[in-house]
Scaffold this motif. Structure first.
Motif, PDB file in Angstrom:
ATOM      1  N   GLN A 132       0.915  -1.359  -0.036  1.00 53.75           N
ATOM      2  CA  GLN A 132       0.413   0.020  -0.116  1.00 53.75           C
ATOM      3  C   GLN A 132       0.473   1.310   0.009  1.00 53.75           C
ATOM      4  O   GLN A 132       0.631   2.494  -0.735  1.00 53.75           O
ATOM      5  CB  GLN A 132      -0.795   0.213   1.416  1.00 53.75           C
ATOM      6  N   GLN A 133       1.781   1.470   1.378  1.00 52.20           N
ATOM      7  CA  GLN A 133       3.338   2.173   0.832  1.00 52.20           C
ATOM      8  C   GLN A 133       3.312   2.624  -0.469  1.00 52.20           C
ATOM      9  O   GLN A 133       3.118   3.577  -1.013  1.00 52.20           O
ATOM     10  CB  GLN A 133       3.860   1.637   1.885  1.00 52.20           C
ATOM     11  N   VAL A 134       3.783   1.738  -1.477  1.00 59.88           N
ATOM     12  CA  VAL A 134       4.009   2.029  -2.648  1.00 59.88           C
ATOM     13  C   VAL A 134       3.429   2.221  -3.322  1.00 59.88           C
ATOM     14  O   VAL A 134       3.711   3.493  -4.796  1.00 59.88           O
ATOM     15  CB  VAL A 134       5.169   0.213  -3.041  1.00 59.88           C
ATOM     16  N   ALA A 135       2.341   2.333  -3.859  1.00 62.85           N
ATOM     17  CA  ALA A 135       1.030   1.797  -4.882  1.00 62.85           C
ATOM     18  C   ALA A 135       0.745   3.593  -4.234  1.00 62.85           C
ATOM     19  O   ALA A 135       0.212   4.053  -4.899  1.00 62.85           O
ATOM     20  CB  ALA A 135       0.122   1.289  -4.219  1.00 62.85           C
ATOM     21  N   THR A 166       9.709   5.873 -11.943  1.00 65.17           N
ATOM     22  CA  THR A 166       9.622   4.918 -10.719  1.00 65.17           C
ATOM     23  C   THR A 166      10.008   3.500 -10.844  1.00 65.17           C
ATOM     24  O   THR A 166       9.597   2.660 -11.537  1.00 65.17           O
ATOM     25  CB  THR A 166       7.790   4.869 -10.415  1.00 65.17           C
ATOM     26  N   TRP A 167      10.312   2.978 -10.150  1.00 64.75           N
ATOM     27  CA  TRP A 167      11.284   1.387  -9.326  1.00 64.75           C
ATOM     28  C   TRP A 167      10.471   1.229  -8.326  1.00 64.75           C
ATOM     29  O   TRP A 167      10.853   1.497  -7.030  1.00 64.75           O
ATOM     30  CB  TRP A 167      12.565   1.339 -10.316  1.00 64.75           C
ATOM     31  N   LEU A 168      10.747  -0.270  -8.370  1.00 68.62           N
ATOM     32  CA  LEU A 168      10.905  -0.650  -6.837  1.00 68.62           C
ATOM     33  C   LEU A 168      11.694  -2.278  -7.144  1.00 68.62           C
ATOM     34  O   LEU A 168      11.768  -2.874  -8.433  1.00 68.62           O
ATOM     35  CB  LEU A 168       9.014  -1.687  -7.204  1.00 68.62           C
ATOM     36  N   LEU A 169      12.315  -2.096  -5.765  1.00 69.80           N
ATOM     37  CA  LEU A 169      13.132  -2.853  -5.719  1.00 69.80           C
ATOM     38  C   LEU A 169      13.269  -3.751  -4.827  1.00 69.80           C
ATOM     39  O   LEU A 169      12.579  -3.545  -3.484  1.00 69.80           O
ATOM     40  CB  LEU A 169      15.094  -1.627  -4.571  1.00 69.80           C
ATOM     41  N   ARG A 173      10.325 -12.888  -5.066  1.00 67.64           N
ATOM     42  CA  ARG A 173       9.276 -13.119  -6.290  1.00 67.64           C
ATOM     43  C   ARG A 173       8.165 -12.716  -6.219  1.00 67.64           C
ATOM     44  O   ARG A 173       7.514 -12.252  -7.247  1.00 67.64           O
ATOM     45  CB  ARG A 173       8.995 -14.422  -6.824  1.00 67.64           C
ATOM     46  N   GLY A 174       7.604 -12.614  -4.969  1.00 67.90           N
ATOM     47  CA  GLY A 174       6.641 -11.300  -4.183  1.00 67.90           C
ATOM     48  C   GLY A 174       7.132 -10.004  -4.685  1.00 67.90           C
ATOM     49  O   GLY A 174       5.980  -9.093  -5.305  1.00 67.90           O
ATOM     50  N   SER A 175       7.728  -9.655  -4.777  1.00 65.14           N
ATOM     51  CA  SER A 175       8.473  -8.025  -4.441  1.00 65.14           C
ATOM     52  C   SER A 175       8.391  -7.433  -5.985  1.00 65.14           C
ATOM     53  O   SER A 175       8.015  -6.970  -7.227  1.00 65.14           O
ATOM     54  CB  SER A 175       9.659  -7.582  -5.016  1.00 65.14           C
ATOM     55  N   ALA A 176       8.856  -8.944  -7.651  1.00 66.20           N
ATOM     56  CA  ALA A 176       8.633  -8.820  -8.791  1.00 66.20           C
ATOM     57  C   ALA A 176       7.062  -9.165  -8.983  1.00 66.20           C
ATOM     58  O   ALA A 176       6.914  -7.856 -10.245  1.00 66.20           O
ATOM     59  CB  ALA A 176       9.257 -10.273  -9.061  1.00 66.20           C
ATOM     60  N   GLN A 177       6.380  -9.711  -8.429  1.00 67.99           N
ATOM     61  CA  GLN A 177       4.737  -9.249  -8.214  1.00 67.99           C
ATOM     62  C   GLN A 177       3.686  -7.894  -8.329  1.00 67.99           C
ATOM     63  O   GLN A 177       3.206  -7.534  -9.218  1.00 67.99           O
ATOM     64  CB  GLN A 177       3.779 -10.884  -7.967  1.00 67.99           C
ATOM     65  N   LEU A 178       4.896  -7.266  -7.540  1.00 66.44           N
ATOM     66  CA  LEU A 178       4.199  -5.838  -7.039  1.00 66.44           C
ATOM     67  C   LEU A 178       4.639  -5.354  -8.201  1.00 66.44           C
ATOM     68  O   LEU A 178       3.664  -4.230  -8.462  1.00 66.44           O
ATOM     69  CB  LEU A 178       4.221  -6.003  -5.573  1.00 66.44           C
ATOM     70  N   ALA A 179       5.757  -5.337  -8.548  1.00 66.23           N
ATOM     71  CA  ALA A 179       6.170  -4.772  -9.778  1.00 66.23           C
ATOM     72  C   ALA A 179       5.432  -4.370 -11.333  1.00 66.23           C
ATOM     73  O   ALA A 179       5.340  -3.555 -11.639  1.00 66.23           O
ATOM     74  CB  ALA A 179       7.810  -4.199 -10.006  1.00 66.23           C
ATOM     75  N   ALA A 180       5.233  -5.423 -11.086  1.00 59.29           N
ATOM     76  CA  ALA A 180       4.390  -6.467 -12.100  1.00 59.29           C
ATOM     77  C   ALA A 180       2.948  -5.185 -12.373  1.00 59.29           C
ATOM     78  O   ALA A 180       2.721  -5.104 -13.375  1.00 59.29           O
ATOM     79  CB  ALA A 180       4.431  -7.567 -12.921  1.00 59.29           C
ATOM     80  N   ALA A 181       2.554  -5.468 -11.439  1.00 50.78           N
ATOM     81  CA  ALA A 181       1.046  -4.720 -11.189  1.00 50.78           C
ATOM     82  C   ALA A 181       0.929  -3.789 -10.902  1.00 50.78           C
ATOM     83  O   ALA A 181       0.116  -3.209 -11.580  1.00 50.78           O
ATOM     84  CB  ALA A 181       0.623  -5.506 -10.238  1.00 50.78           C
ATOM     85  N   ASP A 203       9.879 -14.031 -14.103  1.00 51.13           N
ATOM     86  CA  ASP A 203       7.763 -13.130 -13.205  1.00 51.13           C
ATOM     87  C   ASP A 203       7.586 -12.210 -13.510  1.00 51.13           C
ATOM     88  O   ASP A 203       6.674 -12.106 -14.280  1.00 51.13           O
ATOM     89  CB  ASP A 203       8.112 -13.763 -11.687  1.00 51.13           C
ATOM     90  N   TYR A 204       8.966 -11.028 -13.364  1.00 54.04           N
ATOM     91  CA  TYR A 204       8.209  -9.726 -13.593  1.00 54.04           C
ATOM     92  C   TYR A 204       7.816  -9.339 -15.057  1.00 54.04           C
ATOM     93  O   TYR A 204       6.475  -8.112 -15.336  1.00 54.04           O
ATOM     94  CB  TYR A 204       9.025  -8.300 -12.782  1.00 54.04           C
ATOM     95  N   ARG A 205       8.393  -9.896 -15.922  1.00 56.57           N
ATOM     96  CA  ARG A 205       8.987  -9.773 -17.499  1.00 56.57           C
ATOM     97  C   ARG A 205       7.148 -10.025 -18.018  1.00 56.57           C
ATOM     98  O   ARG A 205       6.867  -9.903 -18.289  1.00 56.57           O
ATOM     99  CB  ARG A 205       9.976 -10.036 -18.033  1.00 56.57           C
ATOM    100  N   ALA A 206       7.147 -11.595 -17.691  1.00 56.74           N
ATOM    101  CA  ALA A 206       5.537 -12.387 -17.689  1.00 56.74           C
ATOM    102  C   ALA A 206       4.249 -11.586 -17.526  1.00 56.74           C
ATOM    103  O   ALA A 206       3.166 -11.197 -18.025  1.00 56.74           O
ATOM    104  CB  ALA A 206       6.014 -13.811 -17.309  1.00 56.74           C
TER     105      ALA A 206
END
Length: 353
Positions: A132-135, A166-169, A173-181, A203-206
């Motif tokens: 929620q903080q990132v969003a 804007t970037w997520l570090l 794999r959970g952080s990859a899904q958040l950045a993708a979403a 995962d992020y790319r897909a």
């Protein structure tokens, strides 16, 4: 391939935090002259290893000391701050240096005592609300609150047309899904969890879907701790410093600095000193080190496996001159050429340490 660097403002043995901050500005100028795409600064609290506690301060100084290279955070720790504050700071930085600012967001625990010291409201446990903080931060930066949201009528620097990237570090794999979403860029810290890096970036790319940031396609960075020496033996000596630093942390010495190579080699066990620094049978090392050709080939394998668009080098080599040399060798090995300067600047005169 794009090459970038993330800086911890490592305090060299026998030097001071003020020296380390000047070293960071030297690194920013050096990275720009080499032709690197971006430099990010870390957020760390307390401890003796690095002097980069609040990346916004180094971003401001480094952007003023350079003219073209992108400058950003690697990362702002969202569990220790407010989305509005982050949005305001980075929109203001973008107003000062348009087209050059990156907002990298992440999270980290620094131990119960420091976490408590960083917590504003100590009457109740800290909330675990990273997603929620990132969003919300992304919404402040992009003006992307829905019409019914109570913040929808509030705008940050509305006359500034450009927005920071804007970037997520992350390192999961959970952080990859958040950045993708969220539809933002993603940087994976392979020096934390090297075994998960390739799959997380795939995962992020897909799963990537364009979002409020305006990013139409996935944008992925593979961040690695990279040490390049003139030959394999030189690299093995230099990488002993970060190896020994993490060995100290594992023994509970949380306030340690990064030792010089001689001290590090004396502290490491034979097994620690011999820890692999190149990929072996597809397994990635925590510390990537070798000659220019060895590191180039290893990064080629890692990029092919992960689908990364960009490599970001983290260096914990103890001495600043060795860090600059390592980065120069890496840039040369990857074929990175100066884009804005005809030659490297002479390093600023430094007092003896």
């Amino acid at each position: 391939m794009r090459l970038s660097v993330v800086d911890l403002s490592v305090v060299a043995p026998g030097s001071t935090e003020s020296d380390a901050l000047r070293d960071s500005l030297d690194l920013a100028r050096h990275a720009e002259a080499l032709g690197l795409h971006r430099i990010w600064f870390a957020e760390h609290h307390i401890g003796q290893m690095g002097a980069s506690h609040h990346p916004e301060l180094l971003i401001t100084a480094a952007a003023a000391a350079t003219s073209q290279i992108r400058v950003g955070s690697g990362a702002v720790l969202m569990n220790h701050t407010s989305p509005l504050i982050v949005g305001e700071r980075f929109r203001q930085l973008e107003a000062m240096y348009p087209g050059r600012i990156d907002l990298g967001m992440g999270r980290a625990g620094t131990g119960p005592v420091i976490d408590l010291a960083l917590q504003q409201d100590r009457r109740q446990p800290a909330q675990i609300d990273h997603d929620q903080q990132v969003a919300e931060t992304l919404a402040w930066v992009t003006g992307g609150f829905p019409a019914e949201h109570p913040f929808a009528q509030l705008a940050l620097l509305p006359s500034v047309a450009s927005r920071p990237e804007t970037w997520l570090l992350g390192s999961s794999r959970g952080s990859a899904q958040l950045a993708a979403a969220l539809g933002i860029g993603y940087a994976f810290a392979s020096f934390i969890h090297p075994r998960d890096a390739a799959q997380a970036l795939r995962d992020y790319r897909a799963a990537f879907r364009p979002g409020a940031s305006g990013l139409a396609e996935p944008r992925a960075i593979l961040a690695a701790n990279i040490t390049v020496g003139d030959d394999a033996a030189a690299a093995a000596r230099l990488v002993a410093s970060p190896k020994a630093y993490y060995a100290r942390l594992a023994r509970g010495n949380v306030s340690t600095g990064v030792p010089d190579a001689d001290t590090a080699l004396a502290e490491l066990s034979d097994a620690q000193a011999a820890e692999a620094t190149l990929p072996v049978d597809g397994a990635w090392p925590r510390f990537l080190a070798g000659s220019p050709d060895e590191v180039r080939d290893a990064l080629g394998e890692m990029v092919a496996a992960s689908g990364a668009d960009e490599v970001m080098a983290q260096s914990m080599v103890a001495m600043p001159a060795d860090r600059l040399r390592s980065l120069s060798l890496l840039a040369g090995a990857l074929g990175v050429t100066p884009r804005w300067a005809a030659a490297l600047p002479d390093p600023a005169p430094r007092r003896s340490r």
